[in-house]
Design an enzyme around this catalytic site. Sequence first.
Site, PDB file in Angstrom:
ATOM      1  N   HIS A 373    -113.923  71.628 -99.023  1.00  0.00           N
ATOM      2  CA  HIS A 373    -114.297  70.753-100.142  1.00  0.00           C
ATOM      3  C   HIS A 373    -114.239  69.270 -99.820  1.00  0.00           C
ATOM      4  O   HIS A 373    -114.398  68.449-100.726  1.00  0.00           O
ATOM      5  CB  HIS A 373    -113.398  71.009-101.350  1.00  0.00           C
ATOM      6  CG  HIS A 373    -113.566  72.355-101.968  1.00  0.00           C
ATOM      7  ND1 HIS A 373    -114.480  72.607-102.969  1.00  0.00           N
ATOM      8  CD2 HIS A 373    -112.956  73.520-101.709  1.00  0.00           C
ATOM      9  CE1 HIS A 373    -114.396  73.881-103.311  1.00  0.00           C
ATOM     10  NE2 HIS A 373    -113.481  74.463-102.557  1.00  0.00           N
ATOM     11  N   LYS A 564    -114.310  60.115-113.046  1.00  0.00           N
ATOM     12  CA  LYS A 564    -113.895  60.906-111.883  1.00  0.00           C
ATOM     13  C   LYS A 564    -112.609  60.296-111.347  1.00  0.00           C
ATOM     14  O   LYS A 564    -112.216  59.204-111.789  1.00  0.00           O
ATOM     15  CB  LYS A 564    -114.983  60.898-110.805  1.00  0.00           C
ATOM     16  CG  LYS A 564    -115.546  59.486-110.509  1.00  0.00           C
ATOM     17  CD  LYS A 564    -116.723  59.516-109.550  1.00  0.00           C
ATOM     18  CE  LYS A 564    -118.053  59.860-110.196  1.00  0.00           C
ATOM     19  NZ  LYS A 564    -118.601  61.148-109.792  1.00  0.00           N
ATOM     20  N   ARG A 565    -111.915  61.003-110.414  1.00  0.00           N
ATOM     21  CA  ARG A 565    -110.738  60.404-109.794  1.00  0.00           C
ATOM     22  C   ARG A 565    -111.090  59.013-109.257  1.00  0.00           C
ATOM     23  O   ARG A 565    -112.216  58.773-108.829  1.00  0.00           O
ATOM     24  CB  ARG A 565    -110.223  61.294-108.650  1.00  0.00           C
ATOM     25  CG  ARG A 565    -109.482  62.523-109.117  1.00  0.00           C
ATOM     26  CD  ARG A 565    -108.219  62.197-109.905  1.00  0.00           C
ATOM     27  NE  ARG A 565    -107.156  61.760-109.045  1.00  0.00           N
ATOM     28  CZ  ARG A 565    -106.078  62.474-108.750  1.00  0.00           C
ATOM     29  NH1 ARG A 565    -105.901  63.670-109.278  1.00  0.00           N
ATOM     30  NH2 ARG A 565    -105.134  61.992-107.959  1.00  0.00           N
ATOM     31  N   LYS A 570    -115.525  56.721-103.912  1.00  0.00           N
ATOM     32  CA  LYS A 570    -116.339  56.973-105.116  1.00  0.00           C
ATOM     33  C   LYS A 570    -116.913  55.669-105.673  1.00  0.00           C
ATOM     34  O   LYS A 570    -117.796  55.661-106.498  1.00  0.00           O
ATOM     35  CB  LYS A 570    -115.519  57.712-106.174  1.00  0.00           C
ATOM     36  CG  LYS A 570    -115.118  59.126-105.731  1.00  0.00           C
ATOM     37  CD  LYS A 570    -114.307  59.821-106.802  1.00  0.00           C
ATOM     38  CE  LYS A 570    -113.731  61.161-106.355  1.00  0.00           C
ATOM     39  NZ  LYS A 570    -114.705  62.276-106.395  1.00  0.00           N
ATOM     40  N   THR A 672    -119.436  67.485-109.273  1.00  0.00           N
ATOM     41  CA  THR A 672    -119.820  68.484-110.271  1.00  0.00           C
ATOM     42  C   THR A 672    -120.049  67.827-111.631  1.00  0.00           C
ATOM     43  O   THR A 672    -120.810  68.357-112.445  1.00  0.00           O
ATOM     44  CB  THR A 672    -118.744  69.589-110.405  1.00  0.00           C
ATOM     45  OG1 THR A 672    -117.445  68.983-110.365  1.00  0.00           O
ATOM     46  CG2 THR A 672    -118.858  70.589-109.276  1.00  0.00           C
ATOM     47  N   LYS A 676    -123.020  68.231-114.821  1.00  0.00           N
ATOM     48  CA  LYS A 676    -122.737  68.316-116.261  1.00  0.00           C
ATOM     49  C   LYS A 676    -123.538  67.252-117.014  1.00  0.00           C
ATOM     50  O   LYS A 676    -124.098  67.505-118.081  1.00  0.00           O
ATOM     51  CB  LYS A 676    -121.239  68.141-116.520  1.00  0.00           C
ATOM     52  CG  LYS A 676    -120.394  69.251-115.888  1.00  0.00           C
ATOM     53  CD  LYS A 676    -118.912  68.903-115.813  1.00  0.00           C
ATOM     54  CE  LYS A 676    -118.197  69.873-114.876  1.00  0.00           C
ATOM     55  NZ  LYS A 676    -116.850  69.406-114.478  1.00  0.00           N
TER      56      LYS A 676
HETATM   57  C1  26V Z   1    -105.930  67.526-101.232  1.00  0.00           C
HETATM   58  C2  26V Z   1    -104.618  67.452-101.626  1.00  0.00           C
HETATM   59  C3  26V Z   1    -103.632  67.083-100.631  1.00  0.00           C
HETATM   60  C4  26V Z   1    -102.244  67.485-101.036  1.00  0.00           C
HETATM   61  C5  26V Z   1    -101.907  67.138-102.428  1.00  0.00           C
HETATM   62  C6  26V Z   1    -102.857  67.701-103.426  1.00  0.00           C
HETATM   63  C7  26V Z   1    -104.255  67.743-102.936  1.00  0.00           C
HETATM   64  C8  26V Z   1    -105.233  68.106-103.804  1.00  0.00           C
HETATM   65  C9  26V Z   1    -106.541  68.183-103.400  1.00  0.00           C
HETATM   66  C10 26V Z   1    -106.899  67.884-102.120  1.00  0.00           C
HETATM   67  C11 26V Z   1    -108.306  67.985-101.658  1.00  0.00           C
HETATM   68  C12 26V Z   1    -109.243  67.701-102.724  1.00  0.00           C
HETATM   69  C13 26V Z   1    -110.620  68.057-102.344  1.00  0.00           C
HETATM   70  C14 26V Z   1    -111.532  67.997-103.533  1.00  0.00           C
HETATM   71  O1  26V Z   1    -111.124  67.989-104.677  1.00  0.00           O
HETATM   72  N1  26V Z   1    -112.807  67.983-103.244  1.00  0.00           N
HETATM   73  C15 26V Z   1    -113.830  67.932-104.280  1.00  0.00           C
HETATM   74  O2  26V Z   1    -114.279  69.274-104.471  1.00  0.00           O
HETATM   75  C16 26V Z   1    -115.288  69.344-105.464  1.00  0.00           C
HETATM   76  C17 26V Z   1    -115.597  70.804-105.668  1.00  0.00           C
HETATM   77  O3  26V Z   1    -116.171  71.348-104.529  1.00  0.00           O
HETATM   78  C18 26V Z   1    -116.491  68.542-105.040  1.00  0.00           C
HETATM   79  O4  26V Z   1    -117.446  68.589-106.061  1.00  0.00           O
HETATM   80  C19 26V Z   1    -116.102  67.095-104.785  1.00  0.00           C
HETATM   81  O5  26V Z   1    -117.189  66.365-104.275  1.00  0.00           O
HETATM   82  C20 26V Z   1    -114.948  67.046-103.793  1.00  0.00           C
HETATM   83  O6  26V Z   1    -114.456  65.716-103.671  1.00  0.00           O
END
Ligand code: 26V
Length: 829
Positions: A373, A564-565, A570, A672, A676
């Site tokens: 992701h 978004k975050r 971004k 995503t 929407k």
């Molecule tokens: C990494 C970590 C590191 C440890 C702490 C918690 C944590 C939580 C999440 C992540 C990786 C996040 C990756 C992510 O959210 N990617 C997003 O995934 C979406 C669904 O596929 C996509 O639409 C977004 O473009 C993408 O940024």
Amino acid sequence: MPTENTKAAATAPRPAPATAGPVRFAGDPNASYERRLVLDHVVAPGAATLHQRFAAVARAVRDLLTERWLETREAYNRANPKRIYYLSMEFLIGRSLTNNITNLMAEPVVREAMEREKLDLMELAAEEPDAGLGNGGLGRLAACFLDSMATLQLPAMGYGLRYEYGIFRQEIENGTQVERPDNWLRRPDPWEVVRPLRTVEARINCSVHIRNGAPQLEPNQPRVLVGVPFDRPVVGYGGRTVNTLRLWGAAAPDFFDLGEFNHGDFFGAVLDRVTAENLTRVLYPDDSTDAGRRLRFVQEFFLVACSLADILRRFREGNNDWHTLPDKVAIQLNDTHPALAVSELMRVLVDDVKLGWDESWDLTVRTLAYTNHTLLPEALERWPVGLFELVLPRHLEIVFEINRRFLDTVRAKYPGDEGKVARASIIEEGATRAVRMAHLAIVGTHSTNGVAAIHSELLRTRTVKDLADVFPERFGNKTNGVTPRRWLNLCNPALANLITDAIGDEWVTDLAKLRALVPLADDPSFRAAFRRAKEAAKTRFTDWLQGATGLVVNPVSIFDCQIKRIHEYKRQLLNVLQIIVLYNRFRADPNAPIPPRTFFFAGKAAPAYTLAKLIIKLINSVAGVVATDPAVRGRLQVVFLAEYNVSLAERLIPAADVSEQISTAGYEASGTSNMKFMMNGALTVGTRDGATIEMAQEAGEENFFLFGLTAEQVATSRGWYDPHWHYNHDPETRAALDMIGSGHFSGGDPNVFRPIWDVLLTKGDNYMHLADLGPYVRTQERVAELRADPDGWARKAILNVAHSGRFSSDRSITEYATQIWNAKPCPVG
Ligand code: 26V
């Protein structure tokens, strides 16, 4: 070369036809409500609080679905189909009450009961806390996928963790983000069912102590953790299939047993129990602290060990030959967070089942599949070898052996190329040796996919090129999607009703049917009705906004949204710069014929991401300056909405006119919210990044507002790009930056936003804001021009809705089911 897209479309699961009508319910929801209210809360009906009424309605709805839930389980047990398991550290569910009522098609029954009881469903629904068990896109995708798998009648189950505290609640104080704990389980959750009889064990080789809030791991102290399942129903649309999301809560073994291990150390045993329970206390919002990271590692193992134990137990109930495991079980790893499944499944097959290594490896690889992701290097998980050694020494041995054999393959394919071997290795050699979890996931599974075409391509050709060279057939793409049940049918009744009146209701389970709207884009009366639906959605939002926050916005202004975050890639900063340029134009020419606009921002910053938090402060500061300037009153407004969550997205997205998708090209895996917004009739201003590229292909670029550097251009211009050039050559860019740098938005203090100035100029502008600012401003001018032509605007917006069908998660899941899982629907009677 990828071998997907070749299988016959005939094997694709078909959605349950919406026209087949609702299932029949056992029992009377009205009686159930009364009983729940009085018996669960021991309260006289007249004296019940709003929340008690919500809880009673939710329990009554759960009573309605219970029979189907049991029947679904029985149907799967009878048919013994290949089952799908979706393992994810995050499920960003939001609220469930109205979603479950519509998916059950129980609205008429519930409405009747509510009227009799003089209850307002919307008021009650707002009592439900958001289940915020995720950070952002990855977690919300998992929730959309559960909805689609149940709607497509797939024998699927989600596995995650039952965090007692979800993503932090965001408050804004003096323009700054403050994090507050999200105690969402403070009151009993009406949806969850605890299953004490299905408890499982997970063994680690260290003890965990929390000292001053920081977890300490003591080596060589074997510990047993207990996973207690909490099940939540996942109702498919039409209510035929009710699947399960199983969330693990951590506990210590019962301390009567534990007392024996602890030689009568009663207090020690009780304290150990408290420590074990801490494991699933809180969702990680980032990985900033080393101590925090260690606990996250144990969380990840806990999810994997508990889920695999449960999956394998169920497999053994219906099958006696381990060799059929990949014919009966497909496990999808949502990012590398559950990638320890590779070594844990090997451990079970080799150590417990006592199969040989080769056999175990074949079964493991064929059972598991992995979705990536993100390409951001800082988000690719790497766990220090020392941490593995401490917590999971046997896993480390297994990982080393997997790597030894894998590197033999690499050497055989690329003799003499030790550079390739080092780059492909699962182990990163360096000051601290680390396990590259993405490499482990790719080597240990039969399928690796990205989440949009460009992302999958970059993953294969850049990020993990050396692995793709070894296993080209394993790589594929599955473009993301979102559930049209929650993200159109439920959240936007005005538009949903308009569409159903025009083309029937089959779109709810077959979103490609929206294509039938194409000819209506040229129908003046439909355009007028479409505009009225958007106005209704905007009014619904502004009414809520005023009630909840006291804020009043100009309802006829363009609602321009970036939600978004908060992250540098971004580029919320690009939006802010553009707003300052627009502000200066308004001030220079108060009579300029520019249509009024309200810019909405919402999103959380990781608590330790200082610059992201400063971006929030800048947005709020610009909002404050703009709000107090009479020159732009009613024409320009900036709003930062605090506490972005699923429910806020459901309110704002239907009201949006413009969707901002402006990441530096090559950085947003998919996105995503872009989908929407498109479904809800907003026009997209965006870069050629993630799934936005495919959205524009579907709708036609002429119906999109694309701008900026391509991913290719970003990569090739990095070497010589100099943000100062833009500062020196574009007066509007310079003026905007100077206002930030001189303290115009910080009461004259130039120091407050100095780090932002530095990032954009002194430190080289890594995300290339200044390169894209000019083209962005000119694109926004074209948006403003189109606003003067309401019919032209409505036409484009209708064509966007009509071409959004591909971005249903039903389509994504159909592709996963046919091309990765080889699983078929298992209809429930
Ligand atoms: C990494 C970590 C590191 C440890 C702490 C918690 C944590 C939580 C999440 C992540 C990786 C996040 C990756 C992510 O959210 N990617 C997003 O995934 C979406 C669904 O596929 C996509 O639409 C977004 O473009 C993408 O940024």
